[in-house]
Design a protein around this motif. Structure first.
Motif, short mmCIF file in Angstrom:
data_model
loop_
_atom_site.label_atom_id
_atom_site.label_comp_id
_atom_site.label_asym_id
_atom_site.label_seq_id
_atom_site.Cartn_x
_atom_site.Cartn_y
_atom_site.Cartn_z
N UNK A 29 8.87 -6.66 32.76
CA UNK A 29 7.75 -5.60 32.73
C UNK A 29 7.44 -4.84 33.67
N UNK A 30 8.02 -5.19 34.90
CA UNK A 30 7.96 -4.37 36.16
C UNK A 30 9.11 -3.23 36.34
N UNK A 31 9.67 -3.08 35.25
CA UNK A 31 10.87 -1.94 35.54
C UNK A 31 10.35 -0.70 35.05
N UNK A 32 10.56 0.35 35.84
CA UNK A 32 10.01 1.60 35.80
C UNK A 32 10.65 2.25 34.54
N UNK A 33 9.95 3.17 33.72
CA UNK A 33 10.61 4.03 32.66
C UNK A 33 10.96 5.12 33.31
N UNK A 34 12.28 5.66 32.99
CA UNK A 34 12.62 6.57 33.84
C UNK A 34 12.54 7.77 32.78
N UNK A 35 11.84 8.84 33.10
CA UNK A 35 11.66 10.14 31.99
C UNK A 35 12.75 10.73 32.16
N UNK A 36 13.19 11.53 31.17
CA UNK A 36 14.13 12.37 31.06
C UNK A 36 13.65 13.95 31.21
N UNK A 37 14.08 14.76 31.81
CA UNK A 37 13.64 16.15 32.28
C UNK A 37 14.78 16.97 31.52
N UNK A 38 14.30 18.03 31.54
CA UNK A 38 14.81 19.46 30.74
C UNK A 38 16.12 19.99 32.22
N UNK A 39 15.41 20.06 33.14
CA UNK A 39 16.51 20.80 34.31
C UNK A 39 16.92 20.22 35.31
N UNK A 40 16.24 18.96 35.55
CA UNK A 40 16.42 18.34 36.77
C UNK A 40 16.72 16.87 36.60
#
Length: 149
Positions: free
Chosen positions: A31-42
């Motif tokens: 549960x400690x793992x961070x969810x990495x968001x996906x971005x459009x341009x970076x």
């Protein structure tokens, strides 16, 4: 027969007592793992802050996008000082609204800002990255870093 059944029951309970706590730890770690968001341009943005012995703060910001997608970024940054242990007060830097606004071209860039601090204390830097490109709407990402002088 009863003795064998008792031994079997004791063995099963012992295994359960050993295995169950290990399962709980595994779940807590997952549960400690961070969810990495996906971005459009970076792909990534980074902010680092350091203060030397004479009170000069150096702020380093960086972003990395994709060649052919990311075109430029507008990075707004400002410094705040912790007061009364709870509140954050913006530090004067001589700019409008006491913040720097940097427009940088390209799919990847690194920049720095410096500020001479007049008092010791705990400081927080906030950087807001607006990254533009052909990948869709602009990505707006906020990062913060703290340092003590």
């Amino acid at each position: 027969m009863k003795r064998q059944l008792k031994r079997l029951l004791v063995a099963i309970l012992t295994v359960c007592l050993v295995v169950v706590p290990l399962c709980h730890v595994s779940a807590a770690i997952a549960q400690q793992e961070e969810i990495m968001p996906l971005f459009n341009n970076v792909s990534t943005v980074n902010l680092t802050v350091g203060i030397n012995d004479s009170g000069k703060m150096t702020i380093t910001y960086k972003y990395t996008g994709s060649s052919g997608v990311t075109t430029h970024a507008v990075i707004t940054s400002y410094i705040e000082k912790r007061t009364l242990g709870v509140f954050w007060t913006r530090v004067e830097n001589g700019q409008t609204d006491n913040q720097w606004v940097d427009t940088v071209e390209g799919y990847s860039a690194t920049g720095t800002r410096t500020c001479q601090l007049s008092e010791t204390g705990t400081y927080r830097v906030t950087a807001i990255y607006e990254v533009y490109g052909s990948g869709g709407s602009a990505d707006e990402i906020e990062r913060q870093a703290t340092a003590t002088y």
